[in-house]
Structure formats: C-alpha cells, structure tokens
Design a protein around this motif. Structure first.
Motif, short mmCIF file in Angstrom:
data_model
loop_
_atom_site.label_atom_id
_atom_site.label_comp_id
_atom_site.label_asym_id
_atom_site.label_seq_id
_atom_site.Cartn_x
_atom_site.Cartn_y
_atom_site.Cartn_z
N PRO A 21 13.72 12.01 -1.33
CA PRO A 21 14.34 13.29 -0.95
C PRO A 21 15.60 13.57 -1.80
O PRO A 21 15.93 14.73 -2.09
N TRP A 22 16.25 12.51 -2.20
CA TRP A 22 17.51 12.63 -2.96
C TRP A 22 17.30 13.19 -4.36
O TRP A 22 18.25 13.60 -5.01
N ALA A 23 16.04 13.18 -4.83
CA ALA A 23 15.79 13.65 -6.20
C ALA A 23 15.64 15.16 -6.28
O ALA A 23 15.59 15.72 -7.36
N TYR A 24 15.62 15.81 -5.12
CA TYR A 24 15.36 17.25 -5.10
C TYR A 24 16.62 18.01 -4.72
O TYR A 24 17.31 17.66 -3.76
N ILE A 25 16.91 19.04 -5.48
CA ILE A 25 18.09 19.87 -5.20
C ILE A 25 17.63 21.03 -4.34
O ILE A 25 16.63 21.69 -4.65
N ARG A 30 8.52 14.09 -2.42
CA ARG A 30 9.67 14.62 -1.66
C ARG A 30 9.97 13.76 -0.45
O ARG A 30 11.13 13.62 -0.04
N ARG A 56 26.61 25.04 -5.75
CA ARG A 56 27.65 24.19 -6.33
C ARG A 56 28.00 24.61 -7.73
O ARG A 56 27.27 25.34 -8.37
N HIS A 63 17.24 24.61 -2.64
CA HIS A 63 17.31 25.97 -3.17
C HIS A 63 18.66 26.63 -2.90
O HIS A 63 19.18 27.37 -3.72
N ILE A 84 4.00 15.98 -5.72
CA ILE A 84 5.37 16.39 -5.38
C ILE A 84 5.59 16.36 -3.86
O ILE A 84 6.64 15.92 -3.38
#
Lengths: 212, 470
Positions: free
Chosen positions: A202-206, A198, A212, A208, A194
């Motif tokens: 980077p776009w795959a991680y939301i 990351r 929204r 914390h 992971i």
C-alpha cells in the motif's frame, strides 16, 4: 513503426570506442520540442569545421564522397553511451542510418534504436575491423546486406555470416510493432497484478487526493 | 538453490509476466519527466490519444533547460528554450501531473528532488528519460534511465518490457582515507574496470565503506553507475536509508510506514545470493581521483602522472587515449597538479547536495578563488539552496568568489544555454568529460567537490589536502 526486414546499404567505419550520445547529437542541436529537424545536428562537433556556418569537415567519414548515402555504421565498443536522449536515434534515423554494428552499445541507446526501427547489431570487434577494411576498399560497391529474417549479414559478392539478435528485438523490428499497443493488449493482467500489489505494498501508491 | 540478491527481489516484486524468451513485463511505480524530454513524451501521447494511467505517480521538473542565474524567467538564454519550458508546463497541466516549475520552492534537478521529497522510495521501480536516474538506486530502488518512447510506454501502460539484467556486486572493503569521497570511489572503479565494465548488470554497491556513506554519498556513487555502463546501481536499504526517508513529503505515513519499513528490511541480498560478477576494492587504497581524458574511464589518482597510451594493450583503447590526450592538450607523464584552470564548477545530479556543498565550503572557508578563475556553484535543488543558506554556506562561497545560483543542471551540459569557453580547462563535479559537453572543445576534468574547491583556490588542479595544510 517502420519494420526492419532486409536492408542493403553503404557502411561507414567510425571505430572509436565510447562514442557518446552528446557526440551523436550535442545538446545545443536539440532545438525543438519535436522529434524531427535533427539530422543537420548529427555528429555536429565532428562533421563541421565551423558549426555556426555548417562548413563541412572534409575529413569526417560521413562527409567523404565514397560514403555518400551511408545507411550503416561500423562502430566501436560502447556506442551510444551516456545521455538517454532519444534525439540521438532520431537524428541518425533522419540522416538515413538504419543499422549500427558495434561490439557493444549503451543500454538505453540500444533500446531507443529498436523503438525507432533501427537495428543495433552486436558483432565481435575483430569481425567489425575486418568488415571495415573490406568496406574501405570500395564503400559504394562493398555494400552490406543485413537480413533480419534469415539472421544473416552479407557483403556484396561474399558469403553470408550468421548474426545473433535477441528474439524480442528481432520480432519488434521484423513486424514493426508498436510497443505500447502490444502492452496494452495485456491490460487485464496488469490491472489484476496492480489490484493484488496494492494490498501487498500500500505504501508504494500515492493517493489521488494527496496535496503535497 | 542459492538465495536472492536485492535486485532479484526488486525484480520479482514487479514482474507481472515473463515470456518464453525471457522478456518481462515490469510494473513501474514512478515516472519522472523533465522539460528536455517531458513535452515530447506528453505531446506524443496526447496526439496518439493515449491517457496516462496513473498521473498521481508521475512527476515533472524543470532542470535541463532553465537558467540558473538569479532573476530567471521562462525566457532562457538557450535558443528556443522558452518553447520547451512553456510546452512542458502546458503538457504537464493537461496531463494532471505534479510539476515542479521554475518558481516552485521545491524545484530542482530530478535526481536531487525525487529522493529529497520521498518520491523515490526503497523497493520502488523509478524511471525517467534521463540516464542518471540510477542515482535514485541509492535508496534501494530499481531506478533506471530510459528514452522518450519508453517514458511514453511507462505512462500509458504503467509498465515496461525488459530482459532481466545480470547481478554484479562491487564491494568497497574497509574505510576510506580522510579527504576521499564517494566521487573518488566511483571514478576509481570506472578507471579500473572501464566505461562499459558494468554492461548488462545491475550493480549492488556494498561493503563497509558504502555502509558508512551517508545517503547523499550513496547517490553520488549510484549516479555514475551509468558511466560504468551498468543498467543501474543500487545500495540495499539499511537504517541510514530508513532514517533518511522518514518524514519526507511523499513518504508513507502511519500504518503504511510500518508496512513499508518491514518490507524494506527484506530488501537486502541473502548471504548465499549468487552474483554473476563480483569486484572487490580496498577502499583505503583510493586516493582523490580526477579524470585526465574524455571518458570517465580516463581517471587517475590526482598525484599520478597522465598515463601513456603506449602502456595500453588494446589498440582501440590506445587510439582513444591518444585522441583524448590531443583533445585535452596533454602529454603522457604530465603532473596533473601543475595544470592551470580557467573555471571550476560545483553542481549537477552527481554532487550538488548539502553534504557536497559543505565539503567544498570547508576548503573555501577563509580562502579566495585564484585570480582569473571563474567559479560557479549551483545547488541541486531550491531546498538544498535554502538549507545551505541557513547554515551560511552561501556566504562562504560568495566570499571566496564563487557565483551562487538557482537550482538546475546548468554547466554540466549547456543547460540554460550556457557554456564554458573555447578550449577552456574546467574542473567540475559533474559526471561526463565528453568532448565539447561543457562547451566548445572545453577540457573537462571530473573530480569531487573538495578537489574542485581546492583547484579553484590554487588556480590549478590540486587536492584539498594541499589547500588545507597550507
């Protein structure tokens, strides 16, 4: 999880193709947020003449006295297709089924079986039809024995035949392994993966703090 | 060495390790739960004392049990349904995961809201304890349904252990005929290749007719990959996909967006990629398609007669067809277009998006549902509902005599505790015509939104063309 090593039991033929998980446990029978209390709803649409009074349908295979204490199902192709509801497996297990023999299975259903100590055993349709014929002659005496250790299937008083179960399924069932516990042993390699991922994605991680 | 398929690339990007027997530990990017199985999974984890590793990447919605009637509350018509709703709310709150609750303006069916909100993205692995998770493969994600135990596994470990499925390509060549939709394409495929025709495979849908579908049509196509027995379905991302994703609430922004798009551009099958199986279909030959039996494979073009089991070679299939005919109250050779219907349903994760509602409304505009037919439309999400209302579609549905509801799974399967009546004949945009799924011995015919709308107007099964030229 209950290990599956050697199991001997009465087998019942239910050779329809495409038996779906709605048939195994209808939506209206899933009444609690837990995993139990589901056996009475098993095959409810076929098993009862009147579902509200639970009047048994005497023609349904699992209601026939010669299949009393059945723990093995001989089934048609694509058994357990449809909804992912694990309740189908919980209901079968609570009813006493330990093994389902079919030419093929719904993929999610087969996985759910293994997670709950039930063996989904693939066999060619022709072999299942032959087994069903032999079983039907005297179900209580023509019991089937499935030995996962030696990977054999035997009908009482007859020769054993080999069965083929993939090695992961076999190991999970034989040892009654807890899949989550097993994976948690790999936590370090997952974390390392992971960390690198990351950077790559980077776009795959939301985040914390995303609100929204 | 041959190239990689889009699925090979997705798999490789998520494979943490592979054992000697081929079982792979696969990274899972998103977990979505719903109130039918969400509380079970979350409570079971809590009991075991296992924390959720990435709650910010887990989501939960209320769709499977909630009422879809106006003025709904936790106290649904479904016996004990309120317990599921309250238990899920409590468990989601305790776990710190985003819940799209009953009164949330973003609430809706999981496979409608996940793409709509940019939660599912191209290049991700997405799982949900719901078999129609394959819908989200339309984005170019590896999205698949799992059981509750596997949902717990994914939440507790961020991964799943799997054997890699095989590759299948289903190519729809050429252009669709007017009035033919993605629903007809997938019903046609399953009718030709069986309800387990895709078993063990991830199916990549490709070809001109797929490229020309909008994202919502692609979702309909991928939605029923599970009805084809496939592990999942997907469409490789292209300009249509990227345009769809951009600006959605959970989609990446700024520099992350640029990185993402660059990565997604590579997520197509290489020209020399090898597929284990390939099916080629002439899209132009597909007609509006409808099911006549109790498996999605029991489907024919609507102008074709009910088939004769005697024409089937396989004895298991013959007996299933006979059983289905009895259940459906049909005889071989019957013209489906003469069959009177009791009800029409538009909704579900298959066909409840804005383009589906538009297609039905086009047929219903200025027309009325036939007397005696109960007609219900349930938008897939509250966002879809608002968008439809903004362009006046609700007025069209209501004026035609359709009920216009709140978002949820509804009549697809007893969600909200509602069923169609005993042995009623129902034409439905849903995905499963299984025995008693929509009600006690209810006779379900699966079809596209246009066909369902047309049948509602005609009071019998019929294609949109019959209504539109009238």
């Amino acid at each position: 999880m209950t290990p599956f090593t050697v199991h001997t039991g009465v087998a019942a033929p239910l050779l329809r193709e495409n038996v779906d998980t709605d048939a195994i446990i209808p939506s209206r029978e899933m009444r609690t947020t837990g995993k139990s209390g589901l056996a009475p709803g098993l095959f409810a649409g076929w098993r009862y003449q009147d579902q509200s009074t639970r009047t048994p349908n005497p023609d349904f295979i699992l209601n026939r006295p010669e299949y009393h204490d059945c723990s093995i199902l001989l089934a048609g192709s694509n058994f357990g297709c449809g909804s992912s509801r694990e309740h189908a497996v919980w209901a079968l297990k609570e009813f006493g089924i330990r093994c389902i023999i079919a030419p093929s299975f719904g993929a999610i259903f087969a996985n759910n079986c293994v997670r709950n100590g039930l063996l989904p055993l693939p066999l060619p349709a022709q072999e299942i039809a032959e087994l069903a014929d032999r079983v039907a002659q005297d179900p209580q005496h023509h019991r089937l024995q499935i030995d996962l250790k030696s990977a054999t299937l035997t009908m009482a008083g007859e020769c054993s035949r080999p069965i083929s179960v993939d090695s992961t399924t076999r190991r999970m069932l034989l040892e009654g392994l807890d899949a989550i516990g097993l994976t948690l042993q790999s936590t370090d390699s997952v974390q390392a993966f992971i960390t690198e991922d990351r950077r790559q994605r980077p776009w795959a991680y939301i985040a914390h703090d995303s609100n929204r | 060495m041959s190239g990689q398929t889009a699925f090979d690339k997705l798999w490789a990007a998520h494979a943490i390790s592979t054992d000697a027997d081929g079982s792979t530990l696969l990274l899972i990017d998103r977990v979505f739960l719903h109130e039918r199985t969400g509380a079970v999974a979350l409570e079971s984890l809590a009991t075991a004392g296992r924390p959720i590793l990435a709650p910010e990447q887990a989501f939960c919605t209320m769709d499977h049990i909630v009422d879809t009637t106006l003025g709904r509350s936790d106290d649904t018509r479904m016996p004990s349904g309120g317990e599921f709703i309250r238990a899920t709310r409590k468990a989601a709150l305790a776990a710190g995961i985003r819940l799209f609750d009953l009164d949330d303006p973003l609430q809706g069916i999981v496979h409608v809201i996940s793409p709509e909100l940019g939660i599912a993205l191209p290049g991700l692995t997405v799982v949900c304890p719901d078999s129609h998770t394959c819908t989200q493969g339309a984005l170019g994600a590896l999205a698949f349904g799992i059981g509750s135990s596997e949902a717990e596994h994914a939440l507790a470990t961020r991964c799943l252990r799997l054997q890699k499925p095989r590759n299948m390509r289903v190519a729809f060549h050429g252009a669709l005929a007017p009035g033919v939709s993605a629903k007809d394409m997938i019903l046609h495929l399953i009718s030709q290749h069986g309800a387990d025709g895709g078993r063990g495979h991830v199916v990549e849908f490709s070809g001109t007719a797929v490229q020309n579908l909008g994202m919502e049509g692609r979702m309909t196509l991928c939605n029923m990959a599970v009805e084809f027995g496939a592990f999942s379905g997907l469409v490789a991302p292209d300009d249509t996909t990227i345009k769809y994703v951009q600006g959605r609430p959970y989609a990446p922004r700024g520099p992350a967006w640029e990185t993402a798009v660059a990565a997604w551009r590579h997520l197509r099958s290489d020209d020399d990629a090898a597929f284990d199986q390939q099916i080629d279909i002439d899209a132009g030959s597909i007609a509006p398609t409808i099911t006549w039996g109790t498996s999605p494979q029991h489907a024919v073009a609507i102008d074709q007669p009910v088939p004769d089991p005697a024409s089937e070679q396989d004895p298991a299939r013959t007996s299933a067809m006979q059983r289905a005919l009895t259940y459906m109250g049909l005889t071989p050779g019957t013209d489906l277009r003469g069959l009177p219907i009791d009800a029409a349903f538009i909704g579900s994760c298959t066909n409840s998006r804005l383009s589906d509602l538009r297609s039905a409304a086009e047929v219903l505009q200025g027309r009325r549902v036939a007397p005696g037919v109960r007609a219900i439309c349930v938008p897939g999400s509250m966002s879809v509902k608002r968008a439809a209302e903004a362009e006046g579609l609700d007025t069209v549905f209501r004026a035609a005599g359709f009920e216009w509801r709140e978002a949820g799974c509804s009549m697809c399967f007893f969600a909200g505790g509602e069923s169609m009546g005993y042995r009623e004949r129902v034409v439905s945009t849903t995905n499963r015509n299984f025995e008693s799924r929509q009600g006690p011995e209810t006779r379900t015919h699966l079809a596209s939104p246009a066909t369902v709308a047309a049948s509602a107007v005609l009071g019998r099964l019929g294609a949109a063309a019959e209504v539109l030229r009238a």
